[in-house]
Design a protein around this motif. Structure first.
Motif, mmCIF file in Angstrom:
data_model
loop_
_atom_site.group_PDB
_atom_site.id
_atom_site.type_symbol
_atom_site.label_atom_id
_atom_site.label_comp_id
_atom_site.label_asym_id
_atom_site.label_seq_id
_atom_site.Cartn_x
_atom_site.Cartn_y
_atom_site.Cartn_z
ATOM 1 N N ALA A 9 0.830 -1.219 0.000
ATOM 2 C CA ALA A 9 0.000 0.000 0.000
ATOM 3 C C ALA A 9 0.858 1.260 0.000
ATOM 4 O O ALA A 9 0.337 2.366 -0.083
ATOM 5 C CB ALA A 9 -0.929 0.002 1.217
ATOM 6 N N GLY A 10 2.175 1.101 0.116
ATOM 7 C CA GLY A 10 3.075 2.253 0.186
ATOM 8 C C GLY A 10 3.360 2.854 -1.190
ATOM 9 O O GLY A 10 2.779 2.444 -2.210
ATOM 10 N N TYR A 11 4.256 3.805 -1.199
ATOM 11 C CA TYR A 11 4.549 4.587 -2.416
ATOM 12 C C TYR A 11 5.036 3.687 -3.563
ATOM 13 O O TYR A 11 4.385 3.584 -4.614
ATOM 14 C CB TYR A 11 5.585 5.657 -2.049
ATOM 15 N N ILE A 12 6.141 3.000 -3.370
ATOM 16 C CA ILE A 12 6.697 2.197 -4.470
ATOM 17 C C ILE A 12 5.882 0.910 -4.637
ATOM 18 O O ILE A 12 5.615 0.465 -5.759
ATOM 19 C CB ILE A 12 8.193 1.894 -4.217
ATOM 20 N N ASN A 32 0.676 -3.209 7.199
ATOM 21 C CA ASN A 32 0.045 -2.816 8.468
ATOM 22 C C ASN A 32 -0.438 -1.369 8.440
ATOM 23 O O ASN A 32 -0.908 -0.858 9.450
ATOM 24 C CB ASN A 32 1.005 -3.048 9.651
ATOM 25 N N LEU A 33 -0.280 -0.697 7.288
ATOM 26 C CA LEU A 33 -0.761 0.674 7.076
ATOM 27 C C LEU A 33 -0.115 1.672 8.032
ATOM 28 O O LEU A 33 -0.687 2.713 8.319
ATOM 29 C CB LEU A 33 -2.299 0.739 7.170
ATOM 30 N N CYS A 34 1.098 1.370 8.520
ATOM 31 C CA CYS A 34 1.746 2.318 9.428
ATOM 32 C C CYS A 34 2.201 3.560 8.678
ATOM 33 O O CYS A 34 2.429 4.608 9.284
ATOM 34 C CB CYS A 34 2.918 1.674 10.176
ATOM 35 N N ASN A 35 2.333 3.482 7.347
ATOM 36 C CA ASN A 35 2.711 4.668 6.568
ATOM 37 C C ASN A 35 1.928 4.736 5.260
ATOM 38 O O ASN A 35 2.437 5.188 4.245
ATOM 39 C CB ASN A 35 4.219 4.649 6.278
ATOM 40 N N SER A 36 0.684 4.266 5.293
ATOM 41 C CA SER A 36 -0.121 4.239 4.057
ATOM 42 C C SER A 36 -1.586 4.068 4.436
ATOM 43 O O SER A 36 -1.918 3.942 5.612
ATOM 44 C CB SER A 36 0.332 3.079 3.163
ATOM 45 N N ARG A 37 -2.453 4.043 3.416
ATOM 46 C CA ARG A 37 -3.888 3.936 3.647
ATOM 47 C C ARG A 37 -4.490 2.853 2.762
ATOM 48 O O ARG A 37 -4.075 2.693 1.617
ATOM 49 C CB ARG A 37 -4.579 5.239 3.244
ATOM 50 N N ALA A 38 -5.537 2.205 3.277
ATOM 51 C CA ALA A 38 -6.173 1.127 2.527
ATOM 52 C C ALA A 38 -6.801 1.644 1.226
ATOM 53 O O ALA A 38 -6.856 0.907 0.231
ATOM 54 C CB ALA A 38 -7.225 0.447 3.398
ATOM 55 N N GLU A 39 -7.264 2.921 1.204
ATOM 56 C CA GLU A 39 -7.902 3.466 -0.015
ATOM 57 C C GLU A 39 -6.969 3.379 -1.222
ATOM 58 O O GLU A 39 -7.422 3.289 -2.362
ATOM 59 C CB GLU A 39 -8.285 4.951 0.142
ATOM 60 N N VAL A 40 -5.664 3.432 -0.967
ATOM 61 C CA VAL A 40 -4.697 3.345 -2.066
ATOM 62 C C VAL A 40 -4.924 2.061 -2.857
ATOM 63 O O VAL A 40 -4.829 2.046 -4.090
ATOM 64 C CB VAL A 40 -3.256 3.377 -1.504
ATOM 65 N N LEU A 41 -5.266 0.993 -2.152
ATOM 66 C CA LEU A 41 -5.420 -0.298 -2.834
ATOM 67 C C LEU A 41 -6.658 -0.321 -3.721
ATOM 68 O O LEU A 41 -6.697 -1.036 -4.722
ATOM 69 C CB LEU A 41 -5.417 -1.440 -1.811
ATOM 70 N N ASP A 42 -7.692 0.471 -3.372
ATOM 71 C CA ASP A 42 -8.849 0.596 -4.278
ATOM 72 C C ASP A 42 -8.395 1.231 -5.589
ATOM 73 O O ASP A 42 -8.801 0.817 -6.677
ATOM 74 C CB ASP A 42 -9.938 1.493 -3.653
ATOM 75 N N ARG A 43 -7.535 2.245 -5.460
ATOM 76 C CA ARG A 43 -7.046 2.933 -6.660
ATOM 77 C C ARG A 43 -6.126 2.008 -7.475
ATOM 78 O O ARG A 43 -6.155 2.019 -8.698
ATOM 79 C CB ARG A 43 -6.315 4.215 -6.253
ATOM 80 N N VAL A 44 -5.316 1.228 -6.775
ATOM 81 C CA VAL A 44 -4.433 0.268 -7.465
ATOM 82 C C VAL A 44 -5.276 -0.704 -8.295
ATOM 83 O O VAL A 44 -4.969 -0.981 -9.460
ATOM 84 C CB VAL A 44 -3.572 -0.495 -6.435
ATOM 85 N N GLN A 45 -6.355 -1.195 -7.703
ATOM 86 C CA GLN A 45 -7.201 -2.166 -8.421
ATOM 87 C C GLN A 45 -7.889 -1.508 -9.609
ATOM 88 O O GLN A 45 -8.015 -2.106 -10.674
ATOM 89 C CB GLN A 45 -8.215 -2.777 -7.455
ATOM 90 N N ALA A 46 -8.304 -0.248 -9.434
ATOM 91 C CA ALA A 46 -8.926 0.473 -10.553
ATOM 92 C C ALA A 46 -7.911 0.635 -11.686
ATOM 93 O O ALA A 46 -8.226 0.403 -12.864
ATOM 94 C CB ALA A 46 -9.437 1.829 -10.086
ATOM 95 N N LEU A 47 -6.687 0.985 -11.342
ATOM 96 C CA LEU A 47 -5.656 1.200 -12.368
ATOM 97 C C LEU A 47 -5.201 -0.112 -12.988
ATOM 98 O O LEU A 47 -4.894 -0.170 -14.181
ATOM 99 C CB LEU A 47 -4.443 1.925 -11.764
ATOM 100 N N ASP A 190 3.001 10.140 -0.540
ATOM 101 C CA ASP A 190 2.063 10.803 0.368
ATOM 102 C C ASP A 190 2.711 11.013 1.736
ATOM 103 O O ASP A 190 2.283 10.441 2.728
ATOM 104 C CB ASP A 190 0.833 9.871 0.482
ATOM 105 N N PRO A 191 3.774 11.826 1.786
ATOM 106 C CA PRO A 191 4.506 11.924 3.054
ATOM 107 C C PRO A 191 3.673 12.600 4.146
ATOM 108 O O PRO A 191 2.904 13.507 3.865
ATOM 109 C CB PRO A 191 5.711 12.802 2.699
ATOM 110 N N ARG A 192 3.843 12.113 5.356
ATOM 111 C CA ARG A 192 3.127 12.729 6.490
ATOM 112 C C ARG A 192 3.964 13.857 7.053
ATOM 113 O O ARG A 192 5.171 13.714 7.197
ATOM 114 C CB ARG A 192 2.873 11.679 7.571
ATOM 115 N N GLY A 332 -6.001 14.285 -2.397
ATOM 116 C CA GLY A 332 -7.001 13.987 -1.365
ATOM 117 C C GLY A 332 -6.413 13.181 -0.228
ATOM 118 O O GLY A 332 -6.652 13.464 0.951
ATOM 119 N N LEU A 333 -5.615 12.198 -0.580
ATOM 120 C CA LEU A 333 -5.011 11.372 0.459
ATOM 121 C C LEU A 333 -4.080 12.232 1.297
ATOM 122 O O LEU A 333 -4.051 12.156 2.520
ATOM 123 C CB LEU A 333 -4.215 10.242 -0.174
ATOM 124 N N ALA A 334 -3.324 13.098 0.611
ATOM 125 C CA ALA A 334 -2.366 13.942 1.316
ATOM 126 C C ALA A 334 -3.086 14.923 2.244
ATOM 127 O O ALA A 334 -2.640 15.182 3.349
ATOM 128 C CB ALA A 334 -1.522 14.694 0.307
#
Ligand code: NAD
Ligand code: UFG
Length: 342
Positions: A9-12, A32-47, A190-192, A332-334
């Motif tokens: 779910a991370g950047y790379i 474990n989403l310690c530096n990412s979000r589950a929504e990213v994976l929805d976008r990955v699947q769409a792409l 998406d750096p915090r 949006g994620l940022a």
């Protein structure tokens, strides 16, 4: 193949999952989403145009790992790690536990599951200040911080595991400076909080979130006195992982490869490339050198070219344009991060 992607779910990892789905692989992500979000994976699947399987969990959690492996995994791409150099100096044990402990648990789970192929995210940080540029894979290794030490130790552990398992295959990928985003603008870095790295900082100055870029030193022995690096488009980096997987599938043993463009770029050159690519001015000032920075390094990517048939395709203009597109439209994620951080 059935591929397990740790940290997917991370950047790379997210860009690599898109490339894997396009290449026809079945993908399971553990993160474990310690530096990412589950929504990213929805976008990955769409792409990617297909679904993937997601196990939310920590790679040090053996039950979570067992769930990740339960569908039968042929190969693993291992991104999951903590990666902030400054934080690693303040909290070395946390880095040793997460990065090294996580890698040992992962290799144990691979062995239990009979998975023999591993592609690993290493870093050019293992070279420290190189004696000569461009940097080849046999350059001396000199880590300068606990994060870098975890990368070096993980490389060595994976090498030992391969040596003990004649059927095993590992490709250790030493990334130079990954930047940019998917051209769709749907996924990106998406750096915090305040970014440490140059491109995310430039993008936030362009969007008005930060008043100006501080350039850390203009008295280095480089082309214009500012630090020189090898910036690499993240989509090119993702493609290299798909090729590394093919290589691991066809060979045994442990290979180490630099991934970069082989083209040096100074801080000022990147600032000017960004301004030209996007039309956004980047106000900047020169400040003192950042402690721990090296003057210059860039990759000799000849070995990756030869073994994987891989060459970076995207230039600085595209890196800048895609980074800006992501931030200005996919931010949006940022923005969520910003709210959470403040
Ligand atoms: P990232 O932080 O965006 O992605 C890492 C992912 O791993 C995150 O989604 C995080 O939640 C997850 N993760 C971390 N620890 C975990 C654990 N114990 N269990 C499960 N999930 C965990 O980072 P990135 O930029 O995508 O980097 C990916 C890999 O590449 C890392 O290993 C990093 O050290 C390496 N690398 C990155 C760069 C860079 O500039 N981005 C350069 C060289 C090497
Ligand atoms: N820089 C600035 N201002 C900033 C940020 C960076 O002038 O606000 C300069 C740095 O001094 C350096 C260059 O921009 O000269 C690149 O800096 P980054 O922080 O983007 O990248 P680094 O090469 O220093 O480090 C990155 C990762 C490391 C990793 C290394 C190699 O942060 O974890 O690439 O992959 F090890």
């Amino acid at each position: 193949m059935n591929i397990l992607v740790t940290g997917g779910a991370g950047y790379i990892g997210s860009h690599t999952c898109v490339a894997l789905l396009h290449a026809g692989h079945a993908v399971t992500v553990i993160d474990n989403l310690c530096n990412s979000r589950a929504e990213v994976l929805d976008r990955v699947q769409a792409l990617g145009g297909r679904t993937l399987r997601f196990v939310q969990g920590d790679i040090r959690d053996r039950d979570a790992l067992a769930r990740a492996f339960e569908d039968g995994i042929d190969a693993v791409i291992h991104f999951a790690a903590l990666k902030a150099v400054g934080e690693s100096c303040a909290q070395p044990l946390r880095y040793f536990d997460n990065n090294i402990g996580g890698t040992i648990a992962l290799m144990q789970a691979m062995e239990a599951a009979g998975a023999q192929q591993l592609v690993f995210s290493s870093s050019a940080t293992v070279y420290g200040q190189p004696d000569r540029v461009p940097v080849k894979e046999d350059a001396p290794l000199r880590v300068t911080n606990p994060y870098g030490r975890t990368k070096l130790v993980m490389e060595q552990l994976i090498g030992d595991w391969c040596a003990a398992n004649p059927q095993a295959s590992a490709v250790l990928l030493r990334y130079f400076n990954p930047v940019g985003a998917h051209p769709s603008g749907l996924i990106g870095e998406d750096p915090r909080g305040e970014p440490n790295n140059l491109m995310p900082y430039i993008v936030q100055v362009a969007s008005g979130q930060r008043p100006q870029l501080r350039i850390f030193g203009n008295d280095y022995p480089t082309v214009d006195g500012t630090g020189v690096r090898d910036y690499l488009h993240v989509v090119d980096l993702a493609d290299a992982h798909v090729k590394a997987l093919d290589y691991a599938n066809a060979h045994t043993g442990c290979e180490t490869l630099n991934l970069g463009t082989g083209k040096p770029c100074s801080v000022l050159e990147l600032v000017h490339a960004f301004e030209q690519a996007t039309g956004q001015p980047i106000p900047h000032e020169i400040v003192a050198r950042r402690p721990g920075d090296v003057a210059e390094y860039w990759a000799d990517p000849a070995r990756a070219n030869a073994l994987l048939g891989w060459t970076a395709q995207r230039d600085l203009t595209q890196m800048c344009a895609d980074a800006w597109h992501w931030w200005s439209q996919g931010g949006g994620l940022a923005k969520n991060n910003k709210e959470q951080d403040s």
